[in-house]
Scaffold this active site. Structure first.
Site, PDB file in Angstrom:
ATOM      1  N   ILE A 103       0.243 -24.339  14.062  1.00 63.21           N
ATOM      2  CA  ILE A 103      -0.346 -25.670  14.320  1.00 63.21           C
ATOM      3  C   ILE A 103      -1.195 -26.094  13.111  1.00 63.21           C
ATOM      4  O   ILE A 103      -2.081 -25.346  12.709  1.00 63.21           O
ATOM      5  CB  ILE A 103      -1.259 -25.662  15.569  1.00 63.21           C
ATOM      6  N   LYS A 158       0.834  -1.208   0.000  1.00 62.08           N
ATOM      7  CA  LYS A 158       0.000   0.000   0.000  1.00 62.08           C
ATOM      8  C   LYS A 158       0.864   1.251   0.000  1.00 62.08           C
ATOM      9  O   LYS A 158       0.596   2.206  -0.701  1.00 62.08           O
ATOM     10  CB  LYS A 158      -0.882  -0.040   1.266  1.00 62.08           C
ATOM     11  N   GLU A 169      -4.262 -22.364   6.067  1.00 64.31           N
ATOM     12  CA  GLU A 169      -3.842 -22.990   7.322  1.00 64.31           C
ATOM     13  C   GLU A 169      -3.324 -21.956   8.322  1.00 64.31           C
ATOM     14  O   GLU A 169      -3.532 -22.073   9.534  1.00 64.31           O
ATOM     15  CB  GLU A 169      -2.748 -24.019   7.022  1.00 64.31           C
ATOM     16  N   LYS A 200     -11.846 -16.975  13.883  1.00 65.53           N
ATOM     17  CA  LYS A 200     -11.142 -18.231  13.605  1.00 65.53           C
ATOM     18  C   LYS A 200     -12.050 -19.428  13.914  1.00 65.53           C
ATOM     19  O   LYS A 200     -12.055 -20.425  13.205  1.00 65.53           O
ATOM     20  CB  LYS A 200      -9.869 -18.325  14.448  1.00 65.53           C
ATOM     21  N   GLY A 238       4.570  -8.062  17.512  1.00 57.75           N
ATOM     22  CA  GLY A 238       3.891  -8.376  16.245  1.00 57.75           C
ATOM     23  C   GLY A 238       2.815  -9.438  16.362  1.00 57.75           C
ATOM     24  O   GLY A 238       2.395 -10.004  15.364  1.00 57.75           O
TER      25      GLY A 238
HETATM   26  N1  HSE Z   1      -3.610 -11.351  16.554  1.00 53.68           N
HETATM   27  C1  HSE Z   1      -3.572 -12.744  16.272  1.00 53.68           C
HETATM   28  C2  HSE Z   1      -3.334 -13.492  17.576  1.00 53.68           C
HETATM   29  C3  HSE Z   1      -2.488 -13.050  15.298  1.00 53.68           C
HETATM   30  O1  HSE Z   1      -2.928 -12.855  18.537  1.00 53.68           O
HETATM   31  O2  HSE Z   1      -3.580 -14.687  17.648  1.00 53.68           O
HETATM   32  C4  HSE Z   1      -2.485 -14.464  14.795  1.00 53.68           C
HETATM   33  O3  HSE Z   1      -3.690 -14.785  14.147  1.00 53.68           O
END
Ligand code: HSE
Length: 418
Positions: free
Chosen positions: A130, A41, A123, A199, A181
């Site tokens: 995992i 970007k 994945e 998720k 991060g």
């Molecule tokens: N912010 C997400 C976590 C990053 O802390 O699990 C990985 O999906």
């Protein structure tokens, strides 16, 4: 795509995951995969890669016939969906890490995969390192999968660990998760449970063939968990974790949610600290299995992208077996849960909604109770996450209808009423 074909990649995004993948691919020459172009970007940012690799024009990647794989690891869900759908329609395989986009667009993504016949793998979008999606998809037959409970968000697990074991403050722990991060660019997605619930929607698809929108799942994050809750947990020899759970009930329907939960110290999930994730599966004959690994961060996430790229060399596709080859399961809200609730004032707690209350403590400023309540009450009302109220599920929280009737009968018998 023929077997062992050279993979020529168009990469969208060069953040924590994109840059991680760039580095990881340089160390894996055997994969025969190379990045031809990276779409970003902001061209002004300094990046540790040759300038000619970058472009801001997405069509340079999407319309390049020599690019046969698009890897999409950007943040924004809308543009990510545009990229994925265009790439699939243009005959390219796609690997994505965009959990929010996948959760928001599952029905369209299923349709696109059917129409184009292209592989769409993700994945890395749940539990990072995992291999949970491929395992749920390939290994567990519908009938065998009794229950699955998991820690699927690394940031909240990191924050809880730092707060309760290292005594850091909430903000300090969150800042650290951001610096490392792990956190989303909008960390409220982690803290308030959205990321875990996103998720959980597609893990439910691969586990049970369930398609559900995040807004229709009952979920919460760790924003209401208080020091007092941790003290109660410690007294009872529990940890507090943000747990995503699904269980097949006697009726054949599935109970599912993402909520903070007391976890016994001997539970596998109690072992999961910091940014690690963990998944405990209970199946018909194998009893319990535990998957454990890093759930966030640059290289752990890139490693799952790498594994998807490797699978593409063998034309791997998700078959969505539980959805298309079995009778998909239905979600239900018809069950009970045993909950711990802490609160400032009784006036915020509808005591009459509880089937029964097993413990109550009102001697301090912060009061709490432990009781059994119908799950529908949590689905339909929000008192349990308002007015500084904190709800934490107790270990093994799900109680089925048949059990409730037995328990009620027993208590009446004990009271000499029947
Ligand atoms: N912010 C997400 C976590 C990053 O802390 O699990 C990985 O999906």
């Amino acid at each position: 795509m023929e077997t062992h074909k050279q993979l020529t990649i168009g990469l969208f995004g060069f953040g924590v995951v994109g840059e991680g993948l760039y580095k990881v691919l340089q160390q894996t020459p055997s994969l025969k995969a190379s990045i031809k172009k990276v779409c970003i970007k902001d061209p002004g940012k300094k990046r540790e890669a040759p300038a000619e690799l970058f472009t801001t024009d997405r069509d340079e990647l999407l319309n390049d016939p020599s690019i046969n794989v698009i890897v999409e690891v950007i943040n924004e869900s809308g543009p990510a969906f545009e990229i994925v759908s265009t790439a699939l329609k243009n005959g390219k395989s796609v690997v994505s890490a965009s959990k929010k986009m996948i959760a928001e667009h599952m029905p369209e993504l299923l349709q696109l995969q059917k129409e184009t016949g292209e592989s769409f793998l993700y994945e890395s979008a749940a539990c990072a390192s995992i291999p949970v999606i491929r395992n749920l998809e390939e290994y567990y037959d519908n009938d065998l999968l009794h229950s699955i409970k998991a820690i699927v968000n690394g940031s909240t697990n990191f924050i809880l660990t730092k707060m309760f074991e290292d005594k850091l403050g909430f903000q300090e722990a969150l800042l650290l998760a951001q610096q490392l991060g792990f956190a989303e660019s909008d960390p409220s997605l982690d803290v308030e449970g959205y990321d875990a619930a996103n998720k959980w929607t597609f893990l439910l698809t691969h586990a049970y063939g369930i398609i559900v929108a995040t807004k229709d799942l009952v979920f919460n994050g760790i924003q209401h968990v208080q020091a007092g809750d941790a003290a109660v947990a410690r007294e009872k020899h529990y940890d507090i974790k943000l747990v995503a759970q699904a269980k097949k009930l006697e009726t054949g329907k599935v109970a599912a949610f993402v909520l903070p939960q007391f976890v016994k110290q001997e539970d596998h999930l109690s072992f999961v600290k910091n940014e690690y994730n963990g998944v405990v599966i209970e199946s018909g004959f194998a009893d319990k299995q535990f998957f454990y690994g890093k759930g966030a961060g640059s290289f752990p996430t890139a490693s799952a992208v790498l594994s998807d790229l490797s699978a593409l060399r063998y034309q791997y596709k998700y078959e969505y077996k539980k959805l298309y080859h079995h009778k998909p399961h239905e979600l239900t809200n018809d069950f009970f849960v045993r909950v711990y609730v802490s609160f400032d004032d009784w006036k915020y707690i509808p005591r009459e909604k509880f089937e029964w209350i097993e413990e109550w403590h009102a001697e301090t400023d912060r009061k709490y109770l432990i009781g059994v309540i119908h799950f529908r009450e949590l689905e339909l009302n929000s008192w349990w996450k308002e007015n500084n109220t904190s709800l934490v599920l107790t270990p093994e929280p799900i109680i089925e209808d048949v059990e409730i009737r037995k328990l009620k009968k027993k208590s009446l018998e004990l009271a000499g009423i029947v």
